[in-house]
Design an enzyme around this catalytic site. Sequence first.
Site, mmCIF file in Angstrom:
data_model
loop_
_atom_site.group_PDB
_atom_site.id
_atom_site.type_symbol
_atom_site.label_atom_id
_atom_site.label_comp_id
_atom_site.label_asym_id
_atom_site.label_seq_id
_atom_site.Cartn_x
_atom_site.Cartn_y
_atom_site.Cartn_z
ATOM 1 C CD GLU A 45 -13.766 9.888 -2.485
ATOM 2 O OE1 GLU A 45 -12.724 8.847 -2.060
ATOM 3 O OE2 GLU A 45 -14.497 10.104 -1.570
ATOM 4 C CE LYS A 118 -10.265 8.277 0.607
ATOM 5 N NZ LYS A 118 -11.847 7.994 0.624
ATOM 6 C CB CYS A 158 -12.915 11.686 0.781
ATOM 7 S SG CYS A 158 -14.769 11.536 1.320
#
Length: 269
Positions: A45, A118, A158
């Site tokens: 990321e 995301k 994440c």
Amino acid sequence: MTNPLSRVAAIQMISTPSIEENIATAGRLIAQAAQQGAQLVLLPEYWAAMGMHETDKLGYAEQVDVGPIQEFMAATAREHQIWLIGGTLPLAAQVADKVLNTMMVYNPAGERVQRYDKIHLFSFTRGEESYDEARTIVDGHDVTTFDAPFGKVGLSVCYDLRFPELYRAMGDCTLIVVPAAFTYTTGKAHWEILLRARAIENQCYVLAAAQGGRHKNGRTTWGHSMLIDPWGEVKTVLPEGEGLVIGDIEPHYLSGVRENLPALKHRKL
């Protein structure tokens, strides 16, 4: 016997505010992975830029398929003839002063074949340590997978790791990828146990590519990029610093785990 298209690698970086520096580092590490036989490579990321301030990402933002970050990823996938999963980059959003945190996937011809924005945005406050991605990022909405030669790959980033319902919604995956920039605090406490849980409960491989060290902006990331097998065993790990982890996806092993313990078939809810 492994599928000939089944070696995967995760790149670990300590990204800086300089896109040029980070592209050079990523290029070098991807080349190393390809030389070691990786056919699929995952970047972390924020690999292309970790700014001095959270608002810096607005200045780095690119339009879809335009800009140096995406041009590099497409060209590198084509050069090494690999599947390249581009961690995340800041993509221009329809909302003022915000971006999308977007993962692009390229095939060995350098064509973009998938995109994931995301979904879950991180926030954490303890003492002087404070983060809130929603200040500068717009959340995505679509659960996303793509088909690689060895099977279906589920895309997550994440903080998504804390939401098991996302992974269930992906369906039957051979591999789940998790590019991340976990903080040192939360990473030390939860990173490995959550990654192993996702592998165990979904009976699939998990490949995690992390930021791993002290950044120029003063932030420290946890690192520990790793490949985990469907039984939850960590096959390879890089605790900190730049580098890569590499290993094989073994379809026969995966199917054996699912036959011996058919938990996915036993689901009731």
